[in-house]
Enzyme design. Structure first.
Site, mmCIF file in Angstrom:
data_model
loop_
_atom_site.group_PDB
_atom_site.id
_atom_site.type_symbol
_atom_site.label_atom_id
_atom_site.label_comp_id
_atom_site.label_asym_id
_atom_site.label_seq_id
_atom_site.Cartn_x
_atom_site.Cartn_y
_atom_site.Cartn_z
ATOM 1 N N GLY A 10 49.852 48.592 36.539
ATOM 2 C CA GLY A 10 50.866 48.377 37.583
ATOM 3 C C GLY A 10 52.272 48.550 37.025
ATOM 4 N N LEU A 61 42.743 51.214 40.434
ATOM 5 C CA LEU A 61 41.974 50.177 39.738
ATOM 6 C C LEU A 61 40.983 49.421 40.625
ATOM 7 C CD1 LEU A 61 44.922 48.762 37.610
ATOM 8 C CD2 LEU A 61 42.925 49.945 36.700
ATOM 9 N N ASN A 87 48.587 43.404 34.909
ATOM 10 C CA ASN A 87 49.690 43.086 35.824
ATOM 11 C C ASN A 87 49.500 43.626 37.237
ATOM 12 O OD1 ASN A 87 52.723 42.652 36.514
ATOM 13 N ND2 ASN A 87 52.421 44.865 36.748
ATOM 14 N N SER A 144 49.828 33.703 39.560
ATOM 15 C CA SER A 144 50.869 33.508 40.584
ATOM 16 C C SER A 144 51.119 32.026 40.790
ATOM 17 C CB SER A 144 50.413 34.127 41.909
ATOM 18 O OG SER A 144 51.223 33.672 42.968
ATOM 19 N N TYR A 158 44.303 36.621 48.134
ATOM 20 C CA TYR A 158 45.258 36.732 47.020
ATOM 21 C C TYR A 158 45.224 35.467 46.165
ATOM 22 C CZ TYR A 158 49.779 37.408 44.663
ATOM 23 O OH TYR A 158 50.782 37.547 43.720
ATOM 24 N N THR A 160 42.924 33.220 45.869
ATOM 25 C CA THR A 160 41.642 33.109 45.155
ATOM 26 C C THR A 160 41.656 33.985 43.907
ATOM 27 O OG1 THR A 160 40.513 32.680 47.240
ATOM 28 C CG2 THR A 160 39.141 33.404 45.400
ATOM 29 N N LYS A 162 44.169 34.919 42.187
ATOM 30 C CA LYS A 162 45.120 34.416 41.184
ATOM 31 C C LYS A 162 44.618 33.129 40.523
ATOM 32 C CE LYS A 162 47.959 37.830 41.540
ATOM 33 N NZ LYS A 162 48.106 38.766 40.408
HETATM 34 N N1 NAD Z 1 56.681 39.584 43.023
HETATM 35 C C1 NAD Z 1 56.264 38.338 43.095
HETATM 36 O O1 NAD Z 1 56.887 37.503 43.745
HETATM 37 C C2 NAD Z 1 55.017 37.909 42.397
HETATM 38 C C3 NAD Z 1 54.719 36.548 42.374
HETATM 39 C C4 NAD Z 1 53.566 36.132 41.737
HETATM 40 C C5 NAD Z 1 52.734 37.059 41.126
HETATM 41 N N2 NAD Z 1 53.072 38.374 41.170
HETATM 42 C C6 NAD Z 1 52.170 39.300 40.509
HETATM 43 O O2 NAD Z 1 52.871 40.141 39.640
HETATM 44 C C7 NAD Z 1 52.166 41.361 39.472
HETATM 45 C C8 NAD Z 1 53.118 42.523 39.618
HETATM 46 O O3 NAD Z 1 53.581 42.578 40.939
HETATM 47 P P1 NAD Z 1 55.056 43.033 41.352
HETATM 48 O O4 NAD Z 1 55.663 41.890 42.057
HETATM 49 O O5 NAD Z 1 55.771 43.630 40.200
HETATM 50 O O6 NAD Z 1 54.704 44.106 42.488
HETATM 51 P P2 NAD Z 1 54.931 45.657 42.599
HETATM 52 O O7 NAD Z 1 54.303 46.021 43.905
HETATM 53 O O8 NAD Z 1 56.353 46.023 42.350
HETATM 54 O O9 NAD Z 1 54.063 46.240 41.400
HETATM 55 C C9 NAD Z 1 52.674 46.304 41.409
HETATM 56 C C10 NAD Z 1 52.261 47.647 40.837
HETATM 57 O O10 NAD Z 1 50.840 47.662 40.787
HETATM 58 C C11 NAD Z 1 50.400 48.932 41.241
HETATM 59 N N3 NAD Z 1 49.065 48.792 41.823
HETATM 60 C C12 NAD Z 1 48.714 48.083 42.908
HETATM 61 N N4 NAD Z 1 47.420 48.260 43.180
HETATM 62 C C13 NAD Z 1 46.934 49.111 42.247
HETATM 63 C C14 NAD Z 1 45.667 49.687 42.018
HETATM 64 N N5 NAD Z 1 44.641 49.459 42.835
HETATM 65 N N6 NAD Z 1 45.524 50.509 40.966
HETATM 66 C C15 NAD Z 1 46.561 50.778 40.151
HETATM 67 N N7 NAD Z 1 47.799 50.280 40.333
HETATM 68 C C16 NAD Z 1 47.981 49.448 41.360
HETATM 69 C C17 NAD Z 1 51.410 49.339 42.307
HETATM 70 O O11 NAD Z 1 51.410 50.735 42.540
HETATM 71 C C18 NAD Z 1 52.710 48.825 41.710
HETATM 72 O O12 NAD Z 1 53.366 49.801 40.930
HETATM 73 C C19 NAD Z 1 51.047 41.344 40.529
HETATM 74 O O13 NAD Z 1 49.831 40.966 39.919
HETATM 75 C C20 NAD Z 1 51.496 40.267 41.479
HETATM 76 O O14 NAD Z 1 50.426 39.662 42.162
HETATM 77 C C21 NAD Z 1 54.187 38.822 41.781
#
Ligand code: NAD
Length: 251
Positions: A10, A61, A87, A144, A158, A160, A162
Site C-alpha cells: 500500500g 493483494l 500497511n 487501527s 474493518y 474485525t 484490525k
Molecule cells: N488513514 C487513517 O485514518 C487510518 C487510521 C487507522 C488505520 N489506517 C490504516 O493505515 C493503512 C494505510 O492506509 P492509508 O490511510 O494510508 O490509506 P490510503 O488509501 O492512502 O493507502 C492505502 C494504500 O493501499 C493500497 N491498497 C488498498 N487495497 C489494496 C490491495 N487489495 N492490493 C494492493 N494495494 C492495496 C491502495 O491503493 C493505497 O495506495 C491501512 O491499513 C489503514 O487501514 C488508516
C-alpha cells in the site's frame, strides 16, 4: 554492511508512501507494492528524489496467489526482505458513511478480511523464516484505533480485520522473540489520507471531535513511528501495539 531491504504494501499513497520515503532516507532499499499501477512511477520519482533504491510492484493483494507471487518475486529480485510493513488496507464506504452490519455482504466481508488480514498473514508466513535465518528482522503491522476503542463511523468488517492484525502481531512476536525478529503493530487514529477522504464531512467532523488534539494526523506522523520500529533503535520492543492517535485512547 549489506543494505537492508524493506517491503511496504500500500505504498502508492498515504501512510505507506510516507514510510517508504523515510526508509529510503535511512539508506534502506524499498519495494513499494500497491494495486495502483501509479506505484511504478511513484517509486521511480521517490527513489530519484531521495537518492535511493525504490522499486514499484503492482499487485492486487485480495487474492492469495498474488500475495504469494509478490513474496516470491521480491525474494527473487532482491535476495532478501529484512523489513516487512503490512500497511495496505481498505475500509469500504457507503456514500461517505460506513456499511452497517446488516448491509455488509459476504463478498465485502471476505474482501476486507483478505486484504487487511490474510495478506499480512501470508506475507509474514512467507518472509519471516528468512529473517529468522539471518537473526534480524522487523515486521510492522498497521492496525487501527478502531481496534482499541469504539469509533462509531467504522464498519464491523474493518474493525474485525484490525483486531485480527493485533492477534497476528501478538503470536508472531512471541514466536519470533528469540530469533532476532520483532513484530509490532501501530494503531493509528484518524490520518489525512485517501482512505479517510472517503468519509462524509459530517463523519470527519465527528471523528475530529473524538481526538483530544482536535485534528487528524498527517501520514508523516505515522511514518516516523514505522521508521523507528524498522530500525535497530527499537530492538527491545516486540509484540507491542503503539497508539498514534492524538490522545484518542489514553489508558
Ligand atoms: N488513514 C487513517 O485514518 C487510518 C487510521 C487507522 C488505520 N489506517 C490504516 O493505515 C493503512 C494505510 O492506509 P492509508 O490511510 O494510508 O490509506 P490510503 O488509501 O492512502 O493507502 C492505502 C494504500 O493501499 C493500497 N491498497 C488498498 N487495497 C489494496 C490491495 N487489495 N492490493 C494492493 N494495494 C492495496 C491502495 O491503493 C493505497 O495506495 C491501512 O491499513 C489503514 O487501514 C488508516
Amino acid at each position: 554492511m549489506t543494505q537492508k531491504i524493506a517491503l511496504v504494501t500500500g505504498a502508492a499513497s498515504g501512510i505507506g508512501l510516507a514510510a517508504a520515503e523515510l526508509l529510503l532516507k535511512d539508506g534502506i532499499a524499498v519495494v513499494m507494492a500497491d494495486r495502483s499501477p501509479e506505484v511504478l512511477a511513484i517509486a521511480k520519482d521517490l527513489g530519484a528524489r531521495m537518492g535511493g533504491k525504490a522499486t514499484g510492484m503492482v499487485v492486487e493483494l485480495s487474492r492469495e496467489e498474488n500475495v504469494l507471487k509478490l513474496a516470491r518475486d521480491v525474494l527473487a529480485q532482491q535476495g532478501r526482505v529484512d523489513i516487512l510493513v503490512n500497511n495496505a488496507g481498505v475500509h469500504p464506504k457507503n456514500g461517505g458513511n460506513k456499511f452497517y452490519l446488516e448491509e455488509i455482504t459476504s463478498e465485502q466481508w471476505a474482501t476486507v478480511l483478505a486484504i487487511n488480514l490474510t495478506a499480512p498473514f501470508l506475507l509474514s508466513r512467507e518472509l519471516i523464516p528468512q529473517m529468522k535465518a539471518r537473526k534480524w528482522g522487523r515486521v510492522i503491522n498497521i492496525s487501527s484505533n478502531s481496534a482499541r476503542t469504539v469509533v462509531p463511523p467504522t464498519s464491523a468488517a474493518y474493525v474485525t480485520s484490525k483486531h485480527g492484525i493485533i492477534g497476528l502481531t501478538h503470536m508472531s512476536a512471541y514466536e519470533c522473540a528469540s530469533h532476532g525478529v520483532t513484530v509490532n503493530a501501530i494503531a493509528p487514529g484518524p490520518v489525512r489520507t485517501g482512505l479517510t477522504g472517503q468519509s462524509s464531512a459530517a463523519n470527519q467532523e465527528l471523528i475530529t471531535k473524538l481526538v483530544p488534539m482536535g485534528r487528524y494526523g498527517e501520514p508523516m506522523e505515522l511514518a516516523v513511528v514505522i521508521q523507528f520500529l524498522a530500525s535497530d533503535a527499537s530492538s527491545f520492543i516486540t509484540g507491542a501495539v503503539l497508539d498514534v492517535n492524538g490522545g484518542s485512547v489514553i489508558i
